[in-house]
Design a protein around this motif. Structure first.
Motif, PDB file in Angstrom:
ATOM      1  N   GLY A   1       3.921   6.909   2.951  1.00 21.82           N
ATOM      2  CA  GLY A   1       3.080   7.792   3.740  1.00 21.82           C
ATOM      3  C   GLY A   1       1.847   8.273   2.985  1.00 21.82           C
ATOM      4  N   ASN A   2       1.867   8.127   1.654  1.00 20.18           N
ATOM      5  CA  ASN A   2       0.724   8.515   0.829  1.00 20.18           C
ATOM      6  C   ASN A   2       0.304   9.955   1.116  1.00 20.18           C
ATOM      7  OD1 ASN A   2      -1.291   8.235  -1.035  1.00 20.18           O
ATOM      8  ND2 ASN A   2      -2.451   6.704   0.048  1.00 20.18           N
TER       9      ASN A   2
ATOM     10  N   GLY B   1       0.806  -1.208   0.000  1.00 21.27           N
ATOM     11  CA  GLY B   1       0.000   0.000   0.000  1.00 21.27           C
ATOM     12  C   GLY B   1       0.840   1.260   0.000  1.00 21.27           C
ATOM     13  N   SER B   2       0.276   2.301  -0.560  1.00 24.19           N
ATOM     14  CA  SER B   2       1.010   3.559  -0.697  1.00 24.19           C
ATOM     15  C   SER B   2       1.425   4.132   0.645  1.00 24.19           C
ATOM     16  CB  SER B   2       0.134   4.580  -1.422  1.00 24.19           C
ATOM     17  OG  SER B   2      -0.316   4.052  -2.635  1.00 24.19           O
ATOM     18  N   CYS B   3       0.602   3.926   1.658  1.00 24.91           N
ATOM     19  CA  CYS B   3       0.934   4.505   2.966  1.00 24.91           C
ATOM     20  C   CYS B   3       2.192   3.873   3.540  1.00 24.91           C
ATOM     21  CB  CYS B   3      -0.215   4.305   3.934  1.00 24.91           C
ATOM     22  SG  CYS B   3      -1.708   5.141   3.458  1.00 24.91           S
TER      23      CYS B   3
ATOM     24  N   SER C   1       1.996  12.725  12.409  1.00 22.45           N
ATOM     25  CA  SER C   1       1.861  11.455  13.118  1.00 22.45           C
ATOM     26  C   SER C   1       2.205  10.249  12.263  1.00 22.45           C
ATOM     27  CB  SER C   1       0.424  11.311  13.619  1.00 22.45           C
ATOM     28  OG  SER C   1      -0.461  11.342  12.523  1.00 22.45           O
ATOM     29  N   THR C   2       2.487  10.435  10.974  1.00 25.25           N
ATOM     30  CA  THR C   2       2.634   9.297  10.080  1.00 25.25           C
ATOM     31  C   THR C   2       4.078   9.138   9.645  1.00 25.25           C
ATOM     32  OG1 THR C   2       0.422   9.737   9.287  1.00 25.25           O
ATOM     33  CG2 THR C   2       1.754   8.234   7.993  1.00 25.25           C
ATOM     34  N   LEU C   3       4.540   7.900   9.677  1.00 27.46           N
ATOM     35  CA  LEU C   3       5.885   7.607   9.204  1.00 27.46           C
ATOM     36  C   LEU C   3       5.904   7.719   7.680  1.00 27.46           C
ATOM     37  CD1 LEU C   3       8.535   6.501  10.530  1.00 27.46           C
ATOM     38  CD2 LEU C   3       7.884   4.326   9.549  1.00 27.46           C
ATOM     39  N   GLN C   4       6.886   8.454   7.155  1.00 25.53           N
ATOM     40  CA  GLN C   4       6.912   8.702   5.715  1.00 25.53           C
ATOM     41  C   GLN C   4       7.641   7.573   5.001  1.00 25.53           C
ATOM     42  OE1 GLN C   4       5.212  11.455   4.405  1.00 25.53           O
ATOM     43  NE2 GLN C   4       4.521  11.436   6.526  1.00 25.53           N
ATOM     44  N   GLY C   5       7.126   6.376   5.131  1.00 24.30           N
ATOM     45  CA  GLY C   5       7.730   5.244   4.448  1.00 24.30           C
ATOM     46  C   GLY C   5       8.292   4.235   5.428  1.00 24.30           C
ATOM     47  N   LEU C   6       7.910   2.967   5.196  1.00 21.99           N
ATOM     48  CA  LEU C   6       8.366   1.905   6.094  1.00 21.99           C
ATOM     49  C   LEU C   6       9.878   1.726   6.038  1.00 21.99           C
ATOM     50  CD1 LEU C   6       7.512  -0.463   7.924  1.00 21.99           C
ATOM     51  CD2 LEU C   6       7.351  -1.851   5.871  1.00 21.99           C
TER      52      LEU C   6
END
Lengths: 215, 155
Positions: free
Chosen positions: A108-109, A102-104, A115-120
């Protein structure tokens, strides 16, 4: 694996042994479920009989990192979840692989927010990216096939020390996952100076009412 | 269209009881907003809950809004619902940082105020357990303040 490094050259025997080991591993990957958000629903659909993507590749969902070879991270990774994912990854035994679904999870989509990690891949090495929002089950299957190719091309007993390997990644402490606290934050004085600039600008424009913050 | 009768009674009663402590009363699309001085914040809510004509027995939400250029930069906002009278009201006040807790009036204010503290950094005086609730405990800053970078601090 460290004992074997650089000991064997390519020969009929070593390549055969390698391909045998890889064949065994690529046909029986046990994925660890990490459905962190809505892509997790798609991952469930992938696992069930309508699409039956996983079991046809010999994959069986495991719920413990110690039993798993592949970590499937499906969905948005929040900064609160990131240390948990890193801890789970560190508990998996070698060799281990990561699929970002998934894009998130990939970038991070749309959630370019506090609050969101910009890429695993900022916390764990990722082997296969499956894009989509969410990816269709066919895309998921394609990602698994790509991961099988990655495993099939691996050198096991022929390993050269220079080759990149997930096991050779520098390990960071789980607690060293960067949180906002590890970055120099603007202080209250910085904020105040910033606001002063704004206020001055607005005053010159004649837009300011009296009684605004000045300290 | 006039607002519903039971709410008119509520507004009348509030004006009688609190008088100068009410800064403004707004009516917009059948929604009533009353802005109090922060001194009567708890008292007003207790009155709204316990008075038989108001009877706001349910707290829907407690939150805040940030107006960074004001001296008292935060609006603290509550939404109340009366299940018996079927009317709703919005209560506001403004503060620089501190506001008394409503935990003694509605128990649900506990977590709502923790969330507001977590994201805005408003201190609720007298709150029994004012810790972060959504963000990690070692988070620095308060993300819903207007001067917090909208994309956060990247890692």
């Amino acid at each position: 694996m460290g004992l074997l490094e650089n000991k064997f050259k390519d020969s009929l025997i070593t390549t055969t042994v390698d391909s045998l080991i890889n064949w065994g591993q690529e046909k029986a990957m046990y994925p660890l479920l990490l459905g962190t958000a809505c892509c997790g629903i798609e991952m469930m659909a992938v696992g069930y009989s309508r699409f039956d993507v996983l079991e046809r590749f010999g994959m069986l969902f495991r719920f413990s990192p110690r039993q798993s070879d592949v970590m499937i991270v499906a969905g948005t990774v929040t900064k609160k979840m990131a240390p948990v994912i890193k801890a789970v990854y560190d508990q998996m035994s070698e060799p281990k692989y990561v699929i970002a679904v998934g894009s998130c999870a990939i970038s991070g989509n749309i959630y370019k927010s506090y609050s969101t990690l910009q890429g695993l891949d900022r916390i764990v090495p990722v082997d296969v990216y499956v894009p989509g929002c969410p990816p269709i089950p066919e895309a998921f299957a394609y990602g698994i096939i790509e991961l099988q190719k990655v495993i099939a091309s691996r050198r096991v007993i022929r390993k050269q020390p220079t080759e990149a390997d997930p096991g050779a990644q520098p390990r960071t402490n789980v607690h060293e996952i960067l949180r906002p606290g590890h970055i120099k934050l603007p202080t209250a004085q910085d904020y105040a100076a910033h606001l002063d600039d704004e206020i001055t600008g607005q005053e010159q424009g004649g837009l300011l009412e009296s009684g605004r913050r000045r300290d | 269209m006039p607002i519903q009768e039971s709410l008119q009674v509520v507004v009348k009663k509030l004006q009688d009881k609190f008088g100068d402590s009410i800064l403004s009363t707004q009516e917009f699309r059948d929604e009533v907003t009353v802005r109090f001085k922060p001194e009567v914040w708890v008292e007003a809510h207790r009155f709204l809950k316990e008075d038989e004509d108001c009877a706001f027995n349910m707290m829907i939400d407690e939150t805040a809004a940030d107006y960074p250029l004001r001296t008292e930069r935060f609006d603290v906002i509550t939404h109340l619902l009366s299940l018996g009278k079927a009317h709703r009201i919005r209560i506001k006040t403004q503060t620089a940082e501190h506001i008394p807790t409503l935990y003694s009036v509605w128990k649900t204010a506990n977590w709502l105020e923790r969330e507001t503290y977590d994201l805005f950094g408003i201190i609720f005086d007298g709150h029994p357990d004012l810790r972060r609730i959504l963000l990690t405990e070692d988070w620095e800053g308060f993300p819903l303040r207007k001067d917090y970078p909208i994309e956060g601090y990247d890692i």
